[in-house]
Design an enzyme around this catalytic site. Structure first.
Site, short mmCIF file in Angstrom:
data_model
loop_
_atom_site.label_atom_id
_atom_site.label_comp_id
_atom_site.label_asym_id
_atom_site.label_seq_id
_atom_site.Cartn_x
_atom_site.Cartn_y
_atom_site.Cartn_z
N GLU A 1 -54.04 11.03 74.81
CA GLU A 1 -53.92 9.59 75.07
C GLU A 1 -52.75 8.97 74.28
OE1 GLU A 1 -55.91 7.34 77.17
OE2 GLU A 1 -54.12 6.22 76.62
N GLU B 1 -38.51 8.68 66.66
CA GLU B 1 -38.70 10.14 66.68
C GLU B 1 -37.92 10.75 65.53
OE1 GLU B 1 -40.82 11.74 69.04
OE2 GLU B 1 -41.26 9.61 69.11
N ILE C 1 -51.94 1.89 72.94
CA ILE C 1 -52.44 1.27 74.18
C ILE C 1 -53.30 2.26 74.95
CG2 ILE C 1 -51.79 0.15 76.36
CD1 ILE C 1 -49.02 -0.33 75.21
N THR D 1 -46.03 10.61 59.81
CA THR D 1 -46.47 9.23 60.11
C THR D 1 -47.81 9.23 60.84
OG1 THR D 1 -44.17 8.54 60.32
CG2 THR D 1 -45.82 7.11 61.32
N VAL D 2 -47.90 9.95 61.97
CA VAL D 2 -49.11 9.88 62.79
C VAL D 2 -50.24 10.69 62.14
CG1 VAL D 2 -50.11 10.28 65.06
CG2 VAL D 2 -47.74 9.51 64.88
N ASP E 1 -37.27 9.87 75.26
CA ASP E 1 -38.69 9.69 74.91
C ASP E 1 -39.42 8.90 76.02
OD1 ASP E 1 -40.90 9.60 72.74
OD2 ASP E 1 -40.66 7.50 73.31
N MET F 1 -52.60 19.20 62.13
CA MET F 1 -51.38 20.00 61.95
C MET F 1 -50.20 19.03 62.00
SD MET F 1 -52.12 23.31 64.39
CE MET F 1 -51.90 22.50 65.96
N GLY F 2 -49.43 18.93 60.91
CA GLY F 2 -48.30 18.00 60.84
C GLY F 2 -48.76 16.71 60.21
N LYS G 1 -42.53 10.21 78.62
CA LYS G 1 -43.76 9.43 78.89
C LYS G 1 -43.87 9.11 80.38
CE LYS G 1 -43.62 7.44 74.26
NZ LYS G 1 -43.01 6.39 73.45
N1 LIG Z 1 -44.35 7.75 65.13
C1 LIG Z 1 -44.97 7.18 66.17
O1 LIG Z 1 -45.13 5.95 66.23
C2 LIG Z 1 -45.47 8.02 67.27
C3 LIG Z 1 -45.27 9.38 67.31
N2 LIG Z 1 -45.77 10.12 68.35
C4 LIG Z 1 -45.62 11.56 68.36
O2 LIG Z 1 -46.42 12.11 67.32
C5 LIG Z 1 -45.83 13.31 66.82
C6 LIG Z 1 -45.61 13.17 65.32
O3 LIG Z 1 -44.73 12.09 65.11
P1 LIG Z 1 -44.51 11.49 63.64
O4 LIG Z 1 -45.76 11.54 62.87
O5 LIG Z 1 -43.84 10.20 63.86
O6 LIG Z 1 -43.48 12.53 63.06
P2 LIG Z 1 -43.18 12.86 61.54
O7 LIG Z 1 -41.84 13.49 61.50
O8 LIG Z 1 -43.44 11.67 60.68
O9 LIG Z 1 -44.31 13.94 61.21
C7 LIG Z 1 -44.28 15.24 61.65
C8 LIG Z 1 -44.80 16.11 60.53
O10 LIG Z 1 -44.95 17.46 61.00
C9 LIG Z 1 -44.50 18.30 59.96
N3 LIG Z 1 -44.09 19.60 60.52
C10 LIG Z 1 -42.99 19.92 61.20
N4 LIG Z 1 -43.00 21.21 61.54
C11 LIG Z 1 -44.13 21.74 61.03
C12 LIG Z 1 -44.69 23.02 61.02
N5 LIG Z 1 -44.09 24.06 61.61
N6 LIG Z 1 -45.88 23.20 60.40
C13 LIG Z 1 -46.51 22.17 59.79
N7 LIG Z 1 -46.02 20.91 59.76
C14 LIG Z 1 -44.84 20.70 60.38
C15 LIG Z 1 -43.35 17.58 59.33
O11 LIG Z 1 -43.15 18.12 58.06
P3 LIG Z 1 -41.84 17.85 57.18
O12 LIG Z 1 -42.16 16.56 56.49
O13 LIG Z 1 -41.78 19.01 56.32
O14 LIG Z 1 -40.69 17.72 58.15
C16 LIG Z 1 -43.87 16.16 59.32
O15 LIG Z 1 -44.61 15.89 58.15
C17 LIG Z 1 -44.55 13.49 67.63
O16 LIG Z 1 -44.83 14.31 68.72
C18 LIG Z 1 -44.23 12.08 68.10
O17 LIG Z 1 -43.46 12.06 69.28
C19 LIG Z 1 -46.48 9.54 69.37
C20 LIG Z 1 -46.70 8.21 69.39
C21 LIG Z 1 -46.18 7.33 68.35
N1 LIG Z 2 -40.55 6.99 69.09
C1 LIG Z 2 -41.60 6.52 69.93
C2 LIG Z 2 -42.91 6.68 69.22
C3 LIG Z 2 -44.06 6.49 70.08
O1 LIG Z 2 -44.24 7.13 71.09
C4 LIG Z 2 -41.38 5.06 70.26
O2 LIG Z 2 -40.56 4.42 69.59
O3 LIG Z 2 -42.00 4.57 71.21
#
Ligand SMILES: NC(=O)C1=CN([C@@H]2O[C@H](COP(=O)(O)OP(=O)(O)OC[C@H]3O[C@@H](n4cnc5c(N)ncnc54)[C@H](OP(=O)(O)O)[C@@H]3O)[C@@H](O)[C@H]2O)C=CC1
Ligand SMILES: N[C@@H](CC=O)C(=O)O
EC number: 1.1.1.3
Length: 398
Positions: free
Chosen positions: A123, A184, A130, A11-12, A195, A7-8, A199
């Site tokens: 995790e 973020e 990490i 990036t991740v 953030d 879901m989503g 953590k």
């Molecule tokens: N980036 C990183 O390095 C890290 C991120 N995280 C955590 O991982 C999570 C995701 O981060 P990240 O991938 O960077 O974020 P992104 O913004 O890249 O991805 C989030 C995705 O979720 C989608 N989304 C938002 N709302 C909904 C919804 N209601 N239904 C379906 N899809 C939805 C967004 O869609 P749309 O494109 O339409 O906005 C987007 O594609 C966050 O909680 C972040 O804190 C944790 C560790 C590292």
């Molecule tokens: N925005 C966060 C993503 C990973 O948790 C960071 O920069 O550390």
């Protein structure tokens, strides 16, 4: 064949799909079965090879009996909370990287997971790639944990490194961190220490077994840090890093906070640069143990997420016992902790000495930068009340 959903798909989420595809054989060998990505929940459809698996209807995940694990990489609390709750209610294991949701609603979701006899694993929510939460809960289980501290935000560590080492402007360095997928969705959470604070709460929850509410944790980021302070500190043998800290105090209470610190340059954590994070755990049997690696980015974070998927599947019969009490009593602010403070004042050494007595002078050129003796934070604030303070940071003395 085991079928899972994401879901989503940002990036991740995209990184999770890539790791599943790239390392599918190794994962299948570990589980004795292939893992197949069946469904991807998106808000906006995107073209590409995954387009046929995409849906914008959560019910297609909730009501699909073939889906045993759901990965939540949406972020935030609103939709992520609703879908996580309903996926757990539907008897699905949930794996997440969402530290905001775990820090704010983790105790409740873990309780629900326990009732439904499924796993809720996270995790990736601390330290990106990490391994830290599993080692903290399992490998260090024989210890009483006294303290956990670390560089917990990749974006701010990347920005600081680029500014200090290459003279980049703050806004340019932030833009680079965003382009690399580290920041973020709203980078204020990175810059202002929120953030890292979330953590820190998760680390404290697990280390001490009791909920630490994010709203009770003082969080300061890097927006008030000037390059002048960085240079003064470096000349005096210190590096400035944004740290999250959680401590058990001698009377059994707990404290936590996030703030920039001066760190002696010979401390291992002082050398951690770029997107890397490092987390130090102090156990009463192990002493200090440090965990180091990439704290953000698609593939490192996906590595931790997919490892949780594997772990959840390996614990289908007997779920993993992980969690903490939702009782947050016994949490105190960090104001009474004695530590050294760095001050830069618009004033003379005499002004500094009048306020603080014995100080260690770091620079004297119109402004005065100095370190105090160890004193509680509330006393430092009180003694500095008549000074014209330009900057004030804590010193990490371990
Ligand atoms: N980036 C990183 O390095 C890290 C991120 N995280 C955590 O991982 C999570 C995701 O981060 P990240 O991938 O960077 O974020 P992104 O913004 O890249 O991805 C989030 C995705 O979720 C989608 N989304 C938002 N709302 C909904 C919804 N209601 N239904 C379906 N899809 C939805 C967004 O869609 P749309 O494109 O339409 O906005 C987007 O594609 C966050 O909680 C972040 O804190 C944790 C560790 C590292
Ligand atoms: N925005 C966060 C993503 C990973 O948790 C960071 O920069 O550390």
């Amino acid at each position: 064949m085991i079928q899972i959903a994401i879901m989503g798909f940002g990036t991740v989420g995209g990184g999770v799909a890539e790791v599943l595809s790239r390392n599918g054989m190794q994962i299948a060998q570990k589980l004795g079965e292939e893992v197949s990505l069946k469904t991807i929940l998106v808000r906006h459809f995107k073209d590409g090879p995954y387009r046929p698996r995409m849906t914008d209807d959560f019910a297609r995940i909730e009501n699909d009996p073939d889906l045993s694990v759901v990965v939540e990489t949406i972020g935030g609390v609103d939709a992520a909370y609703e879908y996580t709750r309903r996926a757990l209610e539907a008897g699905k294991h949930v794996v997440t990287a969402n530290k905001q949701l775990v820090a704010e609603r983790g105790a409740e979701l873990l309780k629900l997971a326990k009732e439904k006899n499924v796993n809720y694993l996270f995790e990736a929510s601390v330290g990106g790639g990490i391994p830290i939460l599993r080692p903290l809960c399992q490998c260090m289980a024989a210890n009483q944990i006294e303290e956990v501290y670390g560089i917990l935000n990749g974006t701010t560590n990347y920005i600081l490194t680029r500014m200090v080492r290459t003279g980049a402007f703050f806004t340019d360095a932030l833009r680079e961190a965003q382009a690399k997928g580290y920041a973020e969705a709203d980078p204020t959470a990175d810059i202002e220490g929120i953030d890292a604070g979330r953590k820190t709460c998760i680390l404290a929850d697990l280390a001490f077994g009791q909920q630490v509410l994010p709203e009770s944790v003082p969080m300061e980021g890097i927006s008030r840090l000037s390059l002048r302070d960085v240079k003064v500190a470096e000349r005096a043998g210190y590096r400035i890093k944004l740290l999250g800290r959680a401590m058990r105090l001698p009377d059994g209470s707990r404290t936590a906070y996030v703030a920039p610190h001066l760190i002696p340059e010979d401390a291992p954590i002082a050398t951690v640069e770029d997107v890397f994070n490092a987390i130090v755990v102090k156990g009463n049997a192990t002493g200090e143990v440090m965990f180091y690696g990439r704290g953000a980015g698609a593939l490192p974070t996906a590595s931790a997420v997919v490892a949780d998927v594997i772990d959840a599947l390996q614990h289908r019969e007997k779920r993993k016992e992980i969690g903490w009490s939702d009782n947050s009593a016994g949490f105190v602010g960090p104001e009474t902790l004695p530590m050294r403070f760095y001050f830069r004042i618009d004033g003379s050494l005499t002004d500094a000495a009048l306020a603080f007595g014995q100080v260690e002078v770091l620079s004297e050129d119109g402004e005065t930068a100095f370190l105090t003796e160890p004193i509680p934070g509330n006393e430092a604030a009180n003694r500095a009340r008549n000074l014209n303070v330009l900057s004030k940071f804590r010193v990490l003395d371990t």
